[in-house]
Design an enzyme around this catalytic site. Structure first.
Site, PDB file in Angstrom:
ATOM      1  N   CYS A  79       0.841  -1.209   0.000  1.00  9.63           N
ATOM      2  CA  CYS A  79       0.000   0.000   0.000  1.00  9.63           C
ATOM      3  C   CYS A  79       0.870   1.250   0.000  1.00  9.63           C
ATOM      4  O   CYS A  79       1.511   1.570   1.007  1.00  9.63           O
ATOM      5  CB  CYS A  79      -0.920  -0.039   1.226  1.00  9.63           C
ATOM      6  SG  CYS A  79      -1.814   1.496   1.530  1.00  9.63           S
ATOM      7  N   CYS A  82      -0.024   3.953   2.549  1.00  9.22           N
ATOM      8  CA  CYS A  82       0.388   3.542   3.897  1.00  9.22           C
ATOM      9  C   CYS A  82       1.821   3.979   4.167  1.00  9.22           C
ATOM     10  O   CYS A  82       2.162   4.370   5.295  1.00  9.22           O
ATOM     11  CB  CYS A  82       0.282   2.030   4.050  1.00  9.22           C
ATOM     12  SG  CYS A  82      -1.390   1.356   3.901  1.00  9.22           S
TER      13      CYS A  82
END
Length: 322
Positions: A79, A82
């Site tokens: 991700c 993230c």
């Protein structure tokens, strides 16, 4: 899973959390018990950011949330957002100096926790305060917005739940407090406990184990011994037939189910004991649910945290709670 924006105002609703006063009282009881056993003590700045998995969720998040707000960062290696958000949260955890604890959960390795929180996209950030789970935000967010949300979180956590956070020692090394708590050796006290058990003196064994835990609250042998001795003491005066009959006739009676679970465990029926209490957690609320949860945690200590039956039951308990 693609990140999407989500309201940052969820924490404001903390003031309206159901049974907030009950949660505050329970948090105060938990902190008082921790203080009686020696307390958590100062932590190093690096200890403000922890990795959490399904097996440790109850201990590292739910139990810790009685002394400090726990912010959960759901993330994954693949991700990209993230990788932008997580470092900001980690830096703020240190900057806030113990006002909150950051728990990082890898969704790929802990999909059950992801499902329990209803995470539909990452990054996703939640908080747990005095056992209450709260959504904070999902997707990318600016640092100013994050700070505002964290400020609201720590303010309301302190005002409504009395959570003042952790004491941070900038000179401490990661894990240093835990190492310093290994005061031992406790051979004499542990031998006294074993001798008391052999003599059938359960009260004496309990006192001996408590003496060890007063100096070293995390001592594994003393924790296990105390849990076992207390269990034996509880069932000592039971009429097994009567206990099981009451449990069968009163499935909603918390005390009856707890007593039957104790008997199940003493008889070696570990899965039956765990399953009985998890089902009772599902159909109870408030103080009754908390009483069942606490007894289940005590039985986990009797069996041992690494036992696969305990690991599985912890997951089932988390599903029942959320």
């Amino acid at each position: 899973m693609q990140p999407r924006n989500m309201s940052m105002s969820g924490v404001v609703d903390l003031a309206a959390v159901k049974a907030a006063q009950e949660a505050k009282a329970k948090a105060e009881q938990t902190r008082a018990e921790a203080a009686r056993q020696g307390g958590t003590g100062p932590v190093a700045p690096a200890d403000l950011v922890i990795d959490v998995d399904e097996a440790g969720f109850e201990r590292d998040v739910l139990q810790r949330s009685a002394e400090v707000p726990v912010v959960i960062d759901f993330w994954a290696e693949w991700c990209q957002p993230c990788k932008q958000l997580s470092p900001v949260l980690e830096r703020l955890a240190v900057e806030y100096n113990g006002r909150f604890l950051l728990a990082k959960i890898d969704v790929d390795a802990n999909q059950m926790l992801m499902q329990q929180f209803g995470v539909q996209g990452i990054p996703a950030v939640f908080a747990v305060v005095a056992g209450q789970a709260l959504p904070l935000f999902q997707g990318a967010a600016g640092e100013q917005q994050i700070r505002q949300t964290l400020d609201q979180l720590v303010q309301v956590a302190e005002q409504r739940f009395g959570l003042t956070g952790l004491t941070v020692d900038p000179d401490a090394q990661p894990g240093q407090v835990a190492a310093e708590q290994q005061v031992g050796p406790y051979d004499a006290a542990l031998n006294a406990a074993a001798e008391a058990l052999d003599a059938g003196d359960l009260g004496g064994a309990i006192r001996a184990y408590q003496n060890v835990l007063a100096d070293d609250p995390a001592h594994p042998e003393a924790k296990l011994g105390l849990a076992q001795a207390e269990l034996l003491q509880r069932v000592q005066g039971f009429d097994p037939q009567k206990v099981r009959q009451e449990a069968a006739e009163k499935p909603k009676d918390v005390d009856a189910q707890i007593a039957a679970a104790d008997l199940d465990l003493v008889g070696g029926h570990v899965e039956d004991a765990f399953g009985r209490l998890i089902e009772t957690v599902r159909r109870t609320v408030g103080d009754d649910r908390d009483a069942v949860r606490r007894r289940l945690l005590e039985l986990f200590e009797v069996v041992g945290p690494e036992d696969p039956r305990v690991v599985g039951a912890r997951r089932a308990l988390a599903r029942a709670l959320f």
